[in-house]
Design a protein around this motif. Sequence first.
Motif, PDB file in Angstrom:
ATOM      1  N   SER A  93     -94.497 -47.406  23.860  1.00  0.00           N
ATOM      2  CA  SER A  93     -93.710 -46.598  24.792  1.00  0.00           C
ATOM      3  C   SER A  93     -92.464 -46.078  24.083  1.00  0.00           C
ATOM      4  CB  SER A  93     -93.300 -47.441  26.004  1.00  0.00           C
ATOM      5  OG  SER A  93     -94.439 -47.916  26.690  1.00  0.00           O
ATOM      6  N   PRO A  94     -91.990 -44.898  24.473  1.00  0.00           N
ATOM      7  CA  PRO A  94     -90.742 -44.395  23.877  1.00  0.00           C
ATOM      8  C   PRO A  94     -89.585 -45.335  24.191  1.00  0.00           C
ATOM      9  CG  PRO A  94     -91.914 -42.659  25.039  1.00  0.00           C
ATOM     10  CD  PRO A  94     -92.593 -43.936  25.401  1.00  0.00           C
ATOM     11  N   PRO A  95     -88.558 -45.327  23.394  1.00  0.00           N
ATOM     12  CA  PRO A  95     -87.406 -46.198  23.664  1.00  0.00           C
ATOM     13  C   PRO A  95     -86.805 -45.907  25.036  1.00  0.00           C
ATOM     14  CG  PRO A  95     -87.300 -45.307  21.443  1.00  0.00           C
ATOM     15  CD  PRO A  95     -88.415 -44.596  22.127  1.00  0.00           C
ATOM     16  N   LEU A  96     -86.384 -46.959  25.706  1.00  0.00           N
ATOM     17  CA  LEU A  96     -85.869 -46.825  27.069  1.00  0.00           C
ATOM     18  C   LEU A  96     -84.637 -45.926  27.118  1.00  0.00           C
ATOM     19  CD1 LEU A  96     -85.859 -47.649  30.048  1.00  0.00           C
ATOM     20  CD2 LEU A  96     -84.539 -49.687  29.395  1.00  0.00           C
ATOM     21  N   LEU A  97     -83.707 -46.096  26.197  1.00  0.00           N
ATOM     22  CA  LEU A  97     -82.482 -45.296  26.209  1.00  0.00           C
ATOM     23  C   LEU A  97     -82.788 -43.822  25.993  1.00  0.00           C
ATOM     24  CD1 LEU A  97     -79.412 -45.324  26.404  1.00  0.00           C
ATOM     25  CD2 LEU A  97     -79.323 -45.687  23.917  1.00  0.00           C
ATOM     26  N   SER A  98     -83.724 -43.534  25.103  1.00  0.00           N
ATOM     27  CA  SER A  98     -84.093 -42.142  24.849  1.00  0.00           C
ATOM     28  C   SER A  98     -84.741 -41.524  26.079  1.00  0.00           C
ATOM     29  CB  SER A  98     -85.038 -42.064  23.653  1.00  0.00           C
ATOM     30  OG  SER A  98     -85.469 -40.739  23.436  1.00  0.00           O
ATOM     31  N   ARG A 114     -82.931 -38.392  28.190  1.00  0.00           N
ATOM     32  CA  ARG A 114     -83.630 -37.117  28.361  1.00  0.00           C
ATOM     33  C   ARG A 114     -83.874 -36.827  29.847  1.00  0.00           C
ATOM     34  NH1 ARG A 114     -86.496 -35.222  23.651  1.00  0.00           N
ATOM     35  NH2 ARG A 114     -85.868 -36.450  21.832  1.00  0.00           N
ATOM     36  N   SER A 115     -84.198 -37.868  30.598  1.00  0.00           N
ATOM     37  CA  SER A 115     -84.445 -37.663  32.022  1.00  0.00           C
ATOM     38  C   SER A 115     -83.184 -37.199  32.742  1.00  0.00           C
ATOM     39  CB  SER A 115     -84.966 -38.964  32.636  1.00  0.00           C
ATOM     40  OG  SER A 115     -85.095 -38.840  34.035  1.00  0.00           O
ATOM     41  N   LYS A 116     -82.044 -37.798  32.452  1.00  0.00           N
ATOM     42  CA  LYS A 116     -80.798 -37.429  33.123  1.00  0.00           C
ATOM     43  C   LYS A 116     -80.338 -36.036  32.719  1.00  0.00           C
ATOM     44  CE  LYS A 116     -80.553 -41.212  35.413  1.00  0.00           C
ATOM     45  NZ  LYS A 116     -80.825 -41.170  36.882  1.00  0.00           N
ATOM     46  N   VAL A 117     -80.496 -35.689  31.447  1.00  0.00           N
ATOM     47  CA  VAL A 117     -80.111 -34.346  31.003  1.00  0.00           C
ATOM     48  C   VAL A 117     -80.959 -33.290  31.698  1.00  0.00           C
ATOM     49  CG1 VAL A 117     -80.064 -32.781  29.024  1.00  0.00           C
ATOM     50  CG2 VAL A 117     -79.170 -35.104  28.805  1.00  0.00           C
TER      51      VAL A 117
END
Length: 606
Positions: free
Chosen positions: A165-170, A174-177
């Motif tokens: 899975s992609p890193p949680l922070l990334s 990206r979701s918030k932006v």
Amino acid sequence: LMVGPPGTGKTLIAKAIASTLSAPIIITNGSAFLSTFLAIDVLVMLYMRLRAEGLAREFGRVVVFIDEAEMLLQRRGGMQSVQTQGTTRRVDSIWSIFDYDQNGCISPCGLMFDHSSAREAFWERKFPPRQQTAPQMIPFPFFGGAGGFSLAIFPFLVWLDGMDSPPLLSRLLRSKVNELLDVLFVPPYLHLGGATVYLRLPPARPPAHNIYFFAATNRPHLIDPAMRRPGRFGKTVVFTTPGEAEREDIAALYFSKVAHHPSLDDPEKRREFARVTVGLSPAEIEQVIRDAVNYRHDHIQRLKEIRAAVEAGRPLDRDSQKFWERYRHELEQPDWDKPWVTWDALMESLAAVRHGTAKPTRTTERNRERTAYHEFAGHFLPLRYFCGEWYRPIVLSIMPRGEALGMVAHVPIEEHDPQPQHVLEGLLRVSVGSIVAERLFFQDNEPGVSKDLENATRIAAAMVGLFGMVPRRCSAEERRRYLRIGESILSVANTHPLLPSESNGFVSSTLGSPRKREDVCVLLGQAFVDVYRLLRKNRDLAPPVVQELLAKDELVGRDLERLWDTLELQPLLAEDKAVWPEDEVAPENPFYRRVDGSQAQAAGSV
């Protein structure tokens, strides 16, 4: 997946690969993923994954090596081949029919055929795989066990096949932006001059870790087939024991790391060492050379102590006196007390690695003489005559080691050659030779021949019941005499037809057929008679070699090769067929005496 016996370099190759790649290596054991408590094995696997991925990010690559991989990758519940009572193991070669002891000998007298297939069978008997007879239950919520396999195999499969899975922070960033851009009514994309420009951050990509997986096992049949498909551990590399040229090269490496006598640098001596270490793994060769340093030190220390006792006039016990007479000549050499590896120290170390530590106080002089006739006349001479073109000796000893009072070990000249009938008949005569020699030279036999007779029965039963071989052509009268002799030495130990086991099922089945049982007895009788005719014709060869054995305890290396090459056996001729061993089949009763008071036949006369 690295497959091969222990000590053949599987772990060393994994370390060498990591060094070549300039990559860190994680070395773990399959038993680390077996836990008493539930899910602990899964946590260990997850920790190893986090550690490996962290090293891969830091160094660009990482090597993961799992030793004893069958503990982790073993067949899951319901896939084990459950062995029920009464089933037998498949016999696919002559070497799998014998019952080996902890040192690889097939009889208490130390008879050993050091063949690669025999070593594999010996390994399976020394360290048998655990049999899963029923699925393990989970009696309490906190105890592990799931059908006898490790739960860590499931996250390991996901690690091998799945995508991270992609890193949680990334992902969160990206979701918030993208949400903020949606709130500000920024269009998702624009068309500019025929090109599409996206105004949103793309989904986060999973990390790509460069991880190399290596697993090592010496029991590949226990590994789950799902783990060996392409894409997982689909590439198998087989490790075998080294050949003569490879052993010479390996020995040169380890000789360079220890102080040794200059004579050991002679190319002929190196080749001789490579010949006598046939069948040994690189790790065992290293142990032989390193342990030789300790044996040399002990030898020097004992020689000093005995010399001091002799100079002080103190009496010596029998073993010390024999040691002094055998090695006192070394005191005349200027470097006798130098602690370097010598040829004698190498041979003692080799014998200890192969057959166990010597125990010189376990037998009497009378028994040593009988053992010498047993080993030389009973095993060595028959193998020289009947199998000389197929085998060569590596040790002839009357020194007690392990459970054996003596030892005869031979290795094949070419391991990959098949065994036609006359070779198996030669092995049959080597096994029967012990009882023939004892009855010929001592007019009776000891119980120690029981295992030899059991092995002879196994060989004959395998020839008749498994390999479709029949006795050699003979007249009806000769067959009747062979049958009578064979019945007298047929071993029925552990061959009850209603109690088959892994090692004797085919023997019970073969002896259960009257026709096949008769063929087995005829084969045994032919072997007994042939060995008797050979020893009777060459009995004068035994006393000189027996005296040499009594003086030296063991013949190895060049001394043994000299004996093997210069032994002039009188061949069996057509007229020898008229000689039959009537007295040796049924020895005369020694408890009755003649009129003059002497025994009817002097037991022990040679």
